[in-house]
Design an enzyme around this catalytic site. Structure first.
Site, short mmCIF file in Angstrom:
data_model
loop_
_atom_site.label_atom_id
_atom_site.label_comp_id
_atom_site.label_asym_id
_atom_site.label_seq_id
_atom_site.Cartn_x
_atom_site.Cartn_y
_atom_site.Cartn_z
N ASP A 195 0.92 -1.02 0.03
CA ASP A 195 0.14 -0.04 0.08
C ASP A 195 0.93 1.29 -0.11
O ASP A 195 2.07 1.24 0.18
CB ASP A 195 -1.00 -0.09 1.22
CG ASP A 195 -2.33 0.74 0.75
OD1 ASP A 195 -2.13 1.66 -0.03
OD2 ASP A 195 -3.42 0.36 1.37
N GLY A 215 4.32 1.25 -2.02
CA GLY A 215 4.40 1.21 -3.39
C GLY A 215 2.88 1.44 -3.96
O GLY A 215 1.89 1.42 -2.99
N PHE A 217 0.13 -0.01 -6.52
CA PHE A 217 -0.17 -1.23 -7.32
C PHE A 217 -0.30 -0.80 -9.01
O PHE A 217 -0.71 -1.78 -9.76
CB PHE A 217 -1.53 -1.79 -7.05
CG PHE A 217 -2.63 -0.97 -6.48
CD1 PHE A 217 -3.24 -0.03 -7.51
CD2 PHE A 217 -3.10 -0.97 -5.27
CE1 PHE A 217 -4.37 0.85 -7.08
CE2 PHE A 217 -4.24 -0.19 -4.80
CZ PHE A 217 -4.70 0.64 -5.66
N HIS A 234 -13.30 -1.98 -7.06
CA HIS A 234 -14.62 -1.18 -7.27
C HIS A 234 -14.16 0.29 -7.24
O HIS A 234 -15.04 1.18 -7.62
CB HIS A 234 -15.57 -1.69 -6.33
CG HIS A 234 -15.44 -1.23 -4.97
ND1 HIS A 234 -16.48 -1.08 -4.11
CD2 HIS A 234 -14.35 -0.65 -4.30
CE1 HIS A 234 -16.01 -0.61 -2.83
NE2 HIS A 234 -14.71 -0.39 -3.20
#
Length: 319
Positions: A195, A215, A217, A234
């Site tokens: 995260d 980091g 994603f 989502h």
């Protein structure tokens, strides 16, 4: 479809904004916590919270009329089964968000409907995620809300087949609560939480079997045997969600699993919380809740093989 009178259905929509705001006020004032020892006069609650007694009594009376708190006698309140949930992890934080940041954001839903684009940046001066990064207190509340119900997701994941020593990467895993809960049920696994640096967390509490990696994603993810995305995809539109999944595919070991604990929008007119959450996703960052067909299309376009698509768990396999 609801069997309630049409007028009652419409009235709930008309008063919905007041219900959301009243619940947030009670949560932010810590009313449920103040009542955890039993019934108390509203005058005491107001004095401790530093608010007006009459106004607080009116807020609590309205909430009690729909089952959140209970007025035992005039001006004396206790917790109800519903308000006791505010004592649990995540619920007070969600009430704060829905009555504050999210409440302000969805007032621009009409603009989002006209344009089909997220409206958060126009109202707040930056995108949703940069805004959270610039407001650490709200980021901490957001992270606590997201972590609040991870035990149920971990319970679902723990029922799957796992091999000793597998590395599970929680992509966008926040403070690591989900992996902590999963490894408590499956102690033979190794965990990695990915995260952003500003994520509010306690790395020492993660223990020796879980590593926190800073980091994005969108750029890279650690190598792993399984990738968990808990309420992540989502948040993003199909293009960005595809980019996340392809980043995972590039780092994954052959045959690695992708496990998204997300809703699947059902067809028809039955009540479904995901259909309402979908509107919040639209205004915040252009994300969406997805139907079974939309999930299948997203996975296949990302180079993944769909394994199961059911409400609460979407599973795919990497090549």
């Amino acid at each position: 479809m609801s069997e309630r009178a049409p007028e009652a259905v419409l009235w709930d929509f008309l008063r919905g904004a007041m219900m959301t705001k009243a619940l947030a006020i009670a949560a932010d004032l810590g009313v449920a916590q103040a009542l955890s020892g039993g019934p108390r006069p509203v005058a005491e609650l107001a004095r401790e919270a530093g608010v007006d007694t009459d106004a607080l009594q009116r807020v609590l009376r309205a909430l009690a009329s729909d089952g959140v708190f209970a007025e035992e006698q005039p001006g004396v309140f206790r917790n109800s089964e519903a308000s006791e949930r505010l004592l649990g992890a995540g619920w007070s934080e969600f009430a704060h968000l829905f009555g504050g940041l999210f409440y302000r954001a969805v007032t621009d839903l009409d603009d989002a409907v006209r344009t089909g684009a997220p409206t958060f940046a126009a109202s707040f001066g930056s995108g949703f995620w940069p805004w959270l990064a610039a407001h650490p207190s709200e980021r901490a509340i957001f992270d606590a809300a997201m972590a609040g119900d991870k035990a149920r997701g971990a319970e679902r994941l723990a029922t799957l087949d796992w091999s000793e020593g597998e590395t599970v990467v929680d992509v966008g895993g926040g403070n690591g609560t989900l992996l902590l809960e999963l490894l408590r049920r499956r102690p033979g696994l190794r965990g990695v939480v990915l995260d952003l640096p500003e994520t509010d967390r306690d790395e020492e509490a993660l223990g020796p079997e879980i590593e926190f990696v800073e980091g994005s994603f969108f750029e890279r993810v650690p190598e792993g045997d399984a990738y968990v995305l808990s309420g992540i995809l989502h948040d993003w539109d199909d293009e960005e969600a595809t980019a996340i999944l392809r980043t995972i595919g590039e780092a994954a070991r052959p045959g690695a699993r992708v496990l998204a604990t997300e809703s699947v929008i059902p067809p028809g007119n039955e009540p479904d919380g995901g259909k309402w959450l979908d509107l919040l996703m639209l205004v915040l960052a252009g994300g969406r809740e997805r139907t079974e067909r939309q999930w299948r299309s997203l996975l296949e376009s990302s180079g993944l093989e769909p394994v199961r698509i059911e409400d609460g768990l979407v599973e795919a396999r990497c090549p």
